[in-house]
Design an enzyme around this catalytic site. Structure first.
Site, mmCIF file in Angstrom:
data_model
loop_
_atom_site.group_PDB
_atom_site.id
_atom_site.type_symbol
_atom_site.label_atom_id
_atom_site.label_comp_id
_atom_site.label_asym_id
_atom_site.label_seq_id
_atom_site.Cartn_x
_atom_site.Cartn_y
_atom_site.Cartn_z
ATOM 1 N N HIS A 135 -7.230 -6.118 -0.255
ATOM 2 C CA HIS A 135 -6.125 -5.167 -0.192
ATOM 3 C C HIS A 135 -4.972 -5.694 0.653
ATOM 4 C CE1 HIS A 135 -4.011 -1.424 -0.230
ATOM 5 N NE2 HIS A 135 -4.206 -1.170 1.044
ATOM 6 N N SER B 6 0.825 -1.202 0.000
ATOM 7 C CA SER B 6 0.000 0.000 0.000
ATOM 8 C C SER B 6 0.867 1.263 0.000
ATOM 9 C CB SER B 6 -0.964 -0.032 1.193
ATOM 10 O OG SER B 6 -1.985 0.936 1.062
ATOM 11 N N ASP C 63 -9.482 -6.923 -4.500
ATOM 12 C CA ASP C 63 -8.797 -5.729 -4.015
ATOM 13 C C ASP C 63 -9.607 -4.474 -4.347
ATOM 14 O OD1 ASP C 63 -6.763 -3.944 -3.165
ATOM 15 O OD2 ASP C 63 -5.219 -5.322 -3.875
#
Length: 540
Positions: free
Chosen positions: A508, A267, A461
């Site tokens: 994610h 991320s 995601d």
């Protein structure tokens, strides 16, 4: 940017909770954020550390009651909550009163690592033998207890230059083997190195590798110096915010005397990993970007003042049910095919502009902080075992409630909705193509000859895989250009490549949602990287 976010929260706390509760209700039928009613009395300060804890709770690594390390924290009774772990007010206040320190919370997570857990449990004082920020030092697993060992597990706080600047480091290396490659794992926004607890053991099986996991400066259990920007120019503000993190990483590299390393970033860690590779050429063997933030370009985030309202699926990070994510295919999710219309309210945009993060709110609400945090952790960790859910919730809350530092850099890097103000797609073609040594009167410039870049996404995601595919194409075009115009030596050493990998039954947090498949992909990348680096050294 407002310089006193606390006053802003006090003024708008009630509206923030109502707004988030409505968003949760609109996007999830499995529960909602706690509908809190904040008054002045709720804004109490944390109780002094001298107040004794009331009870102990069962350890996470053994059936017996833990034996705390000398001077260590005691462990509170596990709150009575259902499997969803969405705390009631009574349980929230109980956890706040009996909360563990952030370093002990990290130790509990690390104690879940296979083989390290068994080695510690065999000791008469198991928790004292788990290396973490709570117990700096090292533990070695034997070949008898560890079929992939022996391995050395170490935790260290690495001091950097300046005041209040140290990085929390966790490392694993194989005993009796020469280390010829290094993997550095970097977490995302609001997380910590402990979130990789299901990856450390598997990835450290690879021969020749030493693994490091770091907490970014101002995040996790690293020190939290005040964050400030001094530039007036918007572009320079972005650069200054990026440098605040990546300069600390570079200083750590020099202290550890690591020449080159493979960087795995999740991320925000992936976004900053790209920034690091561009500013410090010649230091990265390979970039593994796990659901990286900030890849695609968004016109609002790029062109508007800081910040500007926009639309994004970022709210999936709050509303997504992880158990559904890890068991359903993308087209089988309840909201599959539904248009993503989740605009941020003016209030939330204003709070972002005011540097009021969700963690500011957790800190402000005091005894109700664990309840607010459980709105996220109850969904994020509901696919794990009850024991690990509670451990990860405690760890996440311990991070959220620490004083603000690195989080205040976010409005300079990202617009509301996690769109980058300096999108990676506009600079990805320069990764691995920088000048390492400038040209002189007697020698030409030495340039990088490309590095592999891996984009990894979860099947479900909320981060758009299309951004990774577009970046892959740009990197391939950069390689074609380099082969057309490079010297014969540069062509011979050409190593640029790009690919997109999708991890099944994951969102994610793919490294946590489907760790087995994630680990297998990463280990293949490590094996290929080691073969390449050994070949390059043979040429030297």
């Amino acid at each position: 940017m407002l310089k006193n976010p606390t006053s802003a929260i006090a003024q708008f706390g009630r509206q923030l909770v109502v707004t988030i509760a409505r968003i949760q209700h609109a996007n999830s039928t499995t529960g909602s954020f706690p509908k809190l009613s904040i008054s002045a009395e709720d804004e109490a300060a944390d109780p002094p550390s001298s107040i004794p804890f009331r009870k102990k709770r069962q350890p996470m690594i053994a059936s017996r009651r833990p034996q705390p390390a000398p001077g260590g924290d005691k462990f509170p009774t596990k709150p009575s909550a259902d499997d969803a772990m969405l705390l009631g007010i009574k349980d929230a206040v109980h956890q706040w009163w009996n909360r563990v320190s952030p370093t002990v919370a990290e130790r509990n997570v690390i104690s879940c690592i296979p083989y390290l857990r068994e080695a510690a449990a065999a000791d008469t004082s198991p928790l004292a033998q788990v290396p973490s920020a709570a117990q700096p030092g090292q533990t070695q697993t034997s070949a008898e207890a560890d079929p992939y060992g022996p391995r050395l597990w170490r935790s260290t706080m690495v001091p950097l230059s300046g005041k209040e600047r140290s990085l929390n480091e966790f490392s694993v290396e194989r005993v009796g083997e020469e280390v010829d490659n290094t993997l550095v794992m970097l977490h995302g926004y609001g997380a910590g190195l402990g979130f990789y607890y299901q990856n450390f053991e598997n990835l450290s099986r690879s021969q020749g590798w030493k693994l490091y996991a770091l907490d970014w400066l101002g995040m996790g259990n690293s020190t939290r110096p005040p964050f400030k920007v001094h530039s007036k120019d918007p572009a320079e503000k972005i650069t200054e915010a990026e440098n605040w993190f990546i300069d600390a990483l570079e200083e750590w590299r020099k202290i550890r005397q690591i020449n080159k390393f493979t960087l795995l970033g999740h991320s925000l860690g992936g976004y900053l990993g790209v920034s690091y590779a561009l500013k410090y050429p010649g230091r990265v063997n390979k970039l593994i970007l796990a659901s990286p933030v900030g890849i695609p370009e968004d016109p609002y985030a790029v062109n508007a003042d800081m910040p500007e309202p926009t639309e994004s699926s970022f709210l999936d990070e709050l509303a997504v049910d992880q158990q559904t994510t890890t068991t359903a295919k993308n087209d089988q999710r309840p909201d599959a095919g539904a248009p993503k219309k989740r605009p941020y309210s003016p209030l939330l945009v204003w709070l972002w502009d005011a540097n009021v993060s969700p963690f500011s709110f957790v800190r402000l609400t005091g005894p109700l902080g664990p309840k607010f945090a459980s709105g996220w952790t109850s969904r994020r960790f509901n696919h794990l075992t009850p024991e690990e859910r509670q451990t990860l919730h405690d760890y996440a809350y311990s991070i959220f409630r620490q004083k603000g530092s690195g989080e205040y850099a976010m409005p300079y890097l990202l617009a509301p909705g996690a769109h980058a103000r300096r999108p990676v797609i506009n600079r990805v073609h320069r990764i691995g193509r920088q000048v390492i040594t400038p040209a002189t009167e007697t020698a030409p410039a030495v340039r990088e000859t490309g590095i592999p870049v891996i984009f990894m996404y979860g099947e479900n995601d909320w981060m758009d895989v299309a951004g990774g595919l577009a970046a892959e194409e740009k990197l391939k075009q950069a390689k074609i250009k380099a082969l057309l115009h490079g010297t014969e030596e540069e062509k011979r050493r050409e190593n640029g490549s790009a690919k997109v990998v999708v991890v099944r039954k994951a969102g994610h947090h793919l490294y946590l949602d489907n760790p087995d498949e994630f680990n297998e992909h990463v280990r293949q990348e490590l094996q290929e990287t080691r073969q390449r680096t050994l070949w390059e050294r043979s040429l030297s």
